[in-house]
Structure formats: structure tokens, C-alpha cells
Scaffold this motif. Sequence first.
Motif, PDB file in Angstrom:
ATOM      1  N   GLY A 189       0.781  -1.214   0.038  1.00  0.00           N
ATOM      2  CA  GLY A 189       0.123   0.169  -0.051  1.00  0.00           C
ATOM      3  C   GLY A 189       0.794   1.401  -0.082  1.00  0.00           C
ATOM      4  N   GLY A 190       0.368   2.213  -0.057  1.00  0.00           N
ATOM      5  CA  GLY A 190       0.890   3.596  -0.116  1.00  0.00           C
ATOM      6  C   GLY A 190       0.509   4.652  -1.195  1.00  0.00           C
ATOM      7  N   VAL A 191       1.519   5.553  -1.502  1.00  0.00           N
ATOM      8  CA  VAL A 191       1.169   6.352  -2.582  1.00  0.00           C
ATOM      9  C   VAL A 191       1.632   5.684  -3.806  1.00  0.00           C
ATOM     10  N   ALA A 192       0.454   5.968  -4.874  1.00  0.00           N
ATOM     11  CA  ALA A 192       0.746   5.308  -6.314  1.00  0.00           C
ATOM     12  C   ALA A 192       1.533   6.147  -7.104  1.00  0.00           C
ATOM     13  N   TYR A 193       2.971   6.265  -6.860  1.00  0.00           N
ATOM     14  CA  TYR A 193       3.735   7.472  -7.480  1.00  0.00           C
ATOM     15  C   TYR A 193       3.975   7.312  -9.014  1.00  0.00           C
ATOM     16  N   TRP A 194       3.933   6.133  -9.448  1.00  0.00           N
ATOM     17  CA  TRP A 194       3.697   5.818 -10.926  1.00  0.00           C
ATOM     18  C   TRP A 194       2.592   6.424 -11.672  1.00  0.00           C
ATOM     19  N   ALA A 195       1.409   6.469 -10.885  1.00  0.00           N
ATOM     20  CA  ALA A 195       0.218   6.935 -11.375  1.00  0.00           C
ATOM     21  C   ALA A 195       0.320   8.446 -11.183  1.00  0.00           C
ATOM     22  N   HIS A 196       1.007   9.143 -10.646  1.00  0.00           N
ATOM     23  CA  HIS A 196       1.113  10.529 -10.670  1.00  0.00           C
ATOM     24  C   HIS A 196       2.192  10.827 -11.648  1.00  0.00           C
ATOM     25  N   THR A 197       3.241  10.364 -11.564  1.00  0.00           N
ATOM     26  CA  THR A 197       4.389  10.785 -12.826  1.00  0.00           C
ATOM     27  C   THR A 197       3.598  10.423 -14.147  1.00  0.00           C
ATOM     28  N   GLY A 198       3.029   9.338 -14.451  1.00  0.00           N
ATOM     29  CA  GLY A 198       2.432   9.068 -15.498  1.00  0.00           C
ATOM     30  C   GLY A 198       1.283   9.777 -16.128  1.00  0.00           C
ATOM     31  N   GLY A 199       0.403  10.183 -15.032  1.00  0.00           N
ATOM     32  CA  GLY A 199      -0.551  11.183 -15.431  1.00  0.00           C
ATOM     33  C   GLY A 199       0.040  12.577 -15.694  1.00  0.00           C
ATOM     34  N   PHE A 200       0.879  12.949 -15.093  1.00  0.00           N
ATOM     35  CA  PHE A 200       1.614  14.374 -15.506  1.00  0.00           C
ATOM     36  C   PHE A 200       2.026  14.206 -16.919  1.00  0.00           C
ATOM     37  N   ALA A 201       2.744  13.293 -17.373  1.00  0.00           N
ATOM     38  CA  ALA A 201       3.427  12.985 -18.691  1.00  0.00           C
ATOM     39  C   ALA A 201       2.147  12.951 -19.695  1.00  0.00           C
TER      40      ALA A 201
END
Length: 256
Positions: A189-201
Motif C-alpha cells: 500500500g501507499g502512494v501510487a507514485y507511478w500513477a502521478h508521474t504517468g498522469g503528469f506526462a
Amino acid sequence: MFPIRDHNPSGRRPYVVYTLMAFNILAYAFYATMFDTDIELARFYNAYALIPAEIDAAQRLSPLVSSLFIHGGFMHLAGNMLFLWIFGDNMEDEMGHLPFLAFYLACGIGAGLVHIASGPDSHVPTIGASGAIAGVMGGYLLLFPRARIDILLILVIYFRIFTIPAYLMLGVWLGMQFLGSLNADPNTGGVAYWAHTGGFAVGLLLTVPLWVKRGGRAFWRQTRGQPPHPQAKYSASRIPQLPRKKPGQSPWTKGR
């Protein structure tokens, strides 16, 4: 640090942003009060959250959208809605109402797919609108890199409001997400960092056609990376401070 407002007023009412915020808030009010036990709430999350292993097996595709309207708690919801409110109105103003809605959903779906690619075997439910909102932030960076953002900086007991350009605030945020992505384990669990990075791109790339339509580099030269209309001005913001108390005196008691 987190943003509290920008100096980039919208030229029209952001009805789609209002609607998205209302959907997220009403959805939270529903599932936060509807279920009596944690087991029932967990079943709800499993039904509507994004679970990479199930998407990868093509069992269910609807959670790519439904998960965008589910949050893990009030602060999770409040933080996402704050970011959507600050950056979403200007993107809707530039794109138009329905194109912005399509853009928002595309960013959310794209962020979900990047998250799935980072851990296709994960059975951990993923929820939140942050992937879609990260896409909005990516588009904002391309169109208004020098728009002024007011941020609240909190360092233990130090509180201060600063005004910085959007490229600095969004660049720091993106850098933090990318660094988090390098150490993220999709099976926990935790923050979905790849979703944030990918969404930004995804959001930045989807905004390129609009940027080109506005003139590309000529648009930047014309606006100098700032909003193409007068920026909002705010009075000085101050963080309230407790009055110094005298020995033996309550901090809320006026001295005589």
C-alpha cells in the motif's frame, strides 16, 4: 509545501471542474456513511477500485474510471480537490468544457495504465483522482509555466506563504513523485507514485496540440509563459500568530 491558490483567473465559469468536485464529494459522503463495517467498505473498494491484476487479465475495465471518484479519507479527498480547483479552471478555460472533461478522463485512464504497467500482478486496490489531476498539472505547466502560485511552506513550526512560478512548484512536485516512483513497490500500500508521474506526462503530451494551436513557442514569447490576461492580485496573506503571554497569564487573556 502545497499550493493554496494561483494568480491565473479563469475567463469563464469552470462548470466541469465544479461537476467533478461535486461528484467526488458526493461519492465520498455516500461510501463514508453508507457502510457499517470495515468489511463492507473493503468490499466496496474491491468492486470499484483499480486492481492491476484484474485489469491486466481483462476481467474488469470500468475501475479505470470508477477509481477516479473514490478516496481513502477526507484529507485525501480535500488535497485532490484543492489541486483540481487551483489548476483545473484554467485548463477548462483554454480547452472548453467538454474537451476538458475528455482530457481529464483520458489523463486518469492513462495514469491508471502506467500504474498497471509498473506492477501488473499487484492485487492492491488503487483509488483517487490524483492521476487525472496530475495530468491537469502537466497541461498547466506547458501552457502557463510562469504563472504565479501561492504556496504554504510548513517546516515543523515554521509557516510561511510564498509566491513562486508554476514551473518551480510543479517541477518540485514532479521530481518528488519521480523519486518516489523509483522506490515504489506496487505490491504494498501507499502512494501510487507511478500513477502521478504517468498522469503528469500524459497530460503534458495531450496538451501539446493545444499549445501548438496557440502558436507554440510564439505563444510563450507573446505571454512570456504567464497567463494571457491580467493576473489576479491578492492582499498580503499572513499566518496568524499566538500573542506572547506574560508570566502567569493565559495566552487568550488581554493584559491590563
